[in-house]
Structure formats: C-alpha cells, structure tokens
Design an enzyme around this catalytic site. Structure first.
Site, PDB file in Angstrom:
ATOM      1  N   GLY A 183       0.778  -1.222   0.000  1.00 23.78           N
ATOM      2  CA  GLY A 183       0.000   0.000   0.000  1.00 23.78           C
ATOM      3  C   GLY A 183       0.812   1.275   0.000  1.00 23.78           C
ATOM      4  CG  ASP A 184       3.576   4.289   1.448  1.00 28.47           C
ATOM      5  OD1 ASP A 184       4.289   4.866   0.607  1.00 28.47           O
ATOM      6  OD2 ASP A 184       3.022   4.890   2.380  1.00 28.47           O
ATOM      7  CG  ASP A 185       7.220   4.980  -1.348  1.00 26.95           C
ATOM      8  OD1 ASP A 185       6.209   5.309  -1.998  1.00 26.95           O
ATOM      9  OD2 ASP A 185       7.924   5.785  -0.732  1.00 26.95           O
TER      10      ASP A 185
END
Length: 444
Positions: A247-249
């Site tokens: 859900g992120d980098d």
C-alpha cells in the site's frame, strides 16, 4: 493474485536454474550464506502450529538457547509446517530462522503483547506519534550473522487491526514494522513471503552488509504505510529478484528525519536494487522523503512496475538538509502509472516545529535512463528548490506513452539543470538537449 504469484514463482525459478552463476549479475555475494551444523526445532520448545496457541514463550526460549549455548557456527531454528501464532520477539546473532514450506509465523493481534521501545535517534520520535514506538514483530539490535530463509514460508503481521487504528486515529504509539534490524551487519533475508505488515515491512536501520533476495511482500493496496523494503541510514545493501505489492512505496531509501537526522548524520550509501517487480498506489523506486543524513551511490536497474502511483520518485523537503547524490535508475518498464517520474523538493512532513527552514537539501547527480512506459497518465515533474536548485539531472532514452495519445504530457520542470537525450515526450527546457550517444555518465 494467485495466478501472478505462480507466474512469479516460475520467473524466479527461471532466474535460479536457467542462468549460470556467471551470467546473472548479482550483489548478493556481499554476505555469504551460512550453513549451520546445529539445528533445533520450535517444536522442541513446545511450539504448536495450530493457529490458536500463543507461541511467544516457545520462540523466546528457543532463541535464548541459541544465544547462550553459542554453538560454533551458530544454530538453525526450524519452523515446521503449521501456523504459529506469537507475540513479537528478538532475534540473536549467529542464527538462521528457517521456515519450511507451509510454515506460517503469525503475529498476535493483541496489542498488549507488543512491547514499546525508544524512538530511533535519527527520527527523534515515533514516525507516526510522538514518543516511543511499538517493537517490530521480528526484531534485532546489534546483531551479526543472521539469516531468515526457508522454503517460501510466510511471516504474517495480521496488520488489519493496526490499519484500522490508523484510520480511526486511535493509535497511541507508532505502529510496529514487520522486521527491523538496528546496528546490525551481515544479514540475509531470502525465500520468505511477508504478508500484512502493520507498518513498514523490512526495515534495516544503521546496518551494513544486508542482502534481501527472492522475497515476496504482500499487503492490500489500501493498507496505510506498508512500505516494502526501507533501507535507512544503512550501507552495502543488496535487494534483488523480488516481488512487492503493498500500500505504499515498494523500496524507499531513507536516512533520518529533519533536525534529528541531520544531528545523527548517518547516510544511506552503496545500495543496489535489481530485478524487482511490483505494484502500489504510491511509488515504485523511491528515495526519501526522510533523507537528512544523506543518500548516495544508489543503483536501481531492471525494474518492472505495474498499476503504480509514481514509477520513480525522489522526494525531499525544506528542513531536511542532507544530500541526495549519485543516484542511477535504469532499465525500467512501467505500465498503467499515474506519473512516470517525480523529483521534488516539497514532499513529506516534519517531526515537529523545531526543524530549520534554512536546512536545504543538496540534490546532485541523478541519472534516469532506458525507461519504457505505457498507459502513463503524466510523464511527471522535476522541481527543485529556488534556493537550492537540483543539478546534474540526466535523462536518457526515455519513452513514456500516454493513455489516449501516443505520448503522455511533457515533463514539468523548475529550479533544475542537466541534460536530456532521446526523451519522449520532449524534455523540459531546463534540461539541455544533447546529441551525445552513450550513457548518462558521459554527460558530466
């Protein structure tokens, strides 16, 4: 997802079996794999893999045995098939944690079983909340010669309870990472699946000689701050041959936060990221935004990105200080991406109001080359700081194709200087057009 994981397994098998060691470029040799003559099983310490029994005591006793018996060459802790529910626990030096096929180490969702530990000195406070932070699920501090590997067993953080607390704004302390090593060296993490981390997945901080290879990292696209791999104020790190969907980098290189990172002064350096595939609503290959200790000598190559927010993202801010230099990203394929390239000096928040607004980052020597993108909504932007322009930017052999038109809109640029060669859509006027043939390194 299952079909993709099967395809990934076939791909990794192809890399392992169909190329000779001499033909595959790898950095994994910076840490030799250890063979342990001494082997124990979690079952020897009362471990029960029924998915219900809490095994925290068994894990802690097994690791206590490894730490205090100090067998020559270290000890392998074997996790048989089954689901082993447990609270967080410390690792120790000279150990291998080996997960058999079908073995799952699953984190308890009882937050009372998660100890609190002090904030990192280069952050000055918890990343989300002031004060202390929850200890990572698997944790190591001051260790050396540690291996986490196996037959693609799973480490499951059961992070949804933490994500909900974040959404509901009921967190009292910063969420735990899935795995964190501090002040450690000679670490190998390979052939393991990581799922549903409460916060960042794999976080080596103040470490050196770390190899992360053949891992799969999974979390829902709406899971908050579930970064895949975040090397932080660490050096000689090798990340290769892995799939990350979070859900992120996917991978974010960091080195401390504003005045605390500046004071701690430990950069991230000599990091290689190679043959990584993944998807995320945020960034694929990222530097920052916490870069106050400096980031240098980063190579990311042979990267495949699908369904991304930003493909390549270098991010910093006023108050960060530090430097970002000698960054090379090459041989990237991206598909269905909101923004292809973003290099920015106005990204990220601050730990408190004590940061120095005159502490400006120095960004110099960023090379991005051999990039092919399809269904790219925006080529992106390169926007430096007025009082600290980004210099030595080099774009070479870049083709970013739009969703409707053959090419996405041109790059937007400000407060930068550098060179562009064979960039489509056309590069911004701040980058000098060059007819030079060859790699970006020839331009400066």
């Amino acid at each position: 997802m299952l079909r993709f994981l099967v395809s990934l397994s076939v791909l990794l098998s192809y890399f392992r079996c169909c190329f000779s060691a001499a033909s595959v470029v790898t950095c994994s040799g910076i840490v030799p794999m250890r063979y342990r003559n001494d082997k124990i099983s979690i079952a020897d310490f009362g471990g029960v893999g029924d998915g219900r029994t809490l095994n925290t005591k068994a894990f802690r006793e097994a690791i206590y045995r490894i730490e205090h018996l100090k067998r020559r060459g270290g000890t392998l802790l074997y996790i048989p098939p089954g689901v082993y529910l447990t609270g967080s626990f410390y690792l120790t030096s000279h150990m291998t944690l080996y997960l058999a096929r079908g073995a799952v180490i699953k984190a308890t969702q009882d937050t009372d079983n998660w100890p609190l530990i002090p904030p990192l000195p280069s952050y000055g406070r918890g990343r989300e909340r002031p004060g202390d932070r929850y200890m990572s699920f698997l944790h190591g501090d001051g260790l050396h010669d540690v291996v986490i590997t196996g037959e693609n067993g799973t480490i499951d953080g059961q992070g949804d309870i933490w994500w909900n607390m974040w959404r509901q704004r009921t967190l009292q302390f910063t969420r735990p990472n899935l795995i964190e090593f501090l002040n450690s060296k000679n670490i190998i993490i390979s052939n393991v699946i990581f799922r549903n981390s409460p916060f960042w997945n794999i976080h080596p901080v103040y470490c050196s000689h770390v190899v992360i290879r053949y891992v799969t990292i999974l979390a829902p696209p709406d899971s908050p701050n579930t970064d895949g791999i975040d090397p932080d104020s660490s050096s000689n790190v090798c990340i290769e041959d892995s799939y990350i969907s979070v859900g992120d980098d996917l991978v974010a290189v960091k080195s401390g936060w504003d005045e605390y990172g500046i004071a701690y002064g430990r950069p991230s350096s000599d990091i290689t990221i190679r043959r990584v595939t993944g998807s995320s609503p945020f960034s694929g290959i990222a530097v920052g935004s916490e870069t106050s200790g400096g980031v240098e000598n980063i190579l990311a190559e042979h990267i495949n990105l699908f369904n991304m927010g930003v493909g390549i993202h270098v991010k910093t801010n006023i108050g960060r200080g530090g430097f970002i230099r000698n960054i090379t990203v090459s041989d990237v394929y991206m598909e269905n991406v909101r923004k292809g390239i973003k290099i920015a000096g106005d990204v990220g928040d601050h730990p408190d109001d004590k940061y120095n607004p005159n502490a400006l980052p120095v960004v110099k020597g960023l090379t991005i080359k051999n990039v092919w993108g399809v269904k790219v909504q925006q080529a992106g932007s390169i926007q430096g700081l007025k009082n600290s322009p980004f210099t030595g930017i080099c774009l070479s052999d870049i083709n970013l194709h739009g969703v409707v038109t053959p090419l996405s809109p041109p790059l937007k640029c400000s407060d930068i200087s550098g060179t562009a060669f064979k960039v489509n859509p056309g590069a911004c006027s701040e980058l000098t057009s060059s007819q030079h043939t060859g790699s970006c390194s020839n331009f400066f």
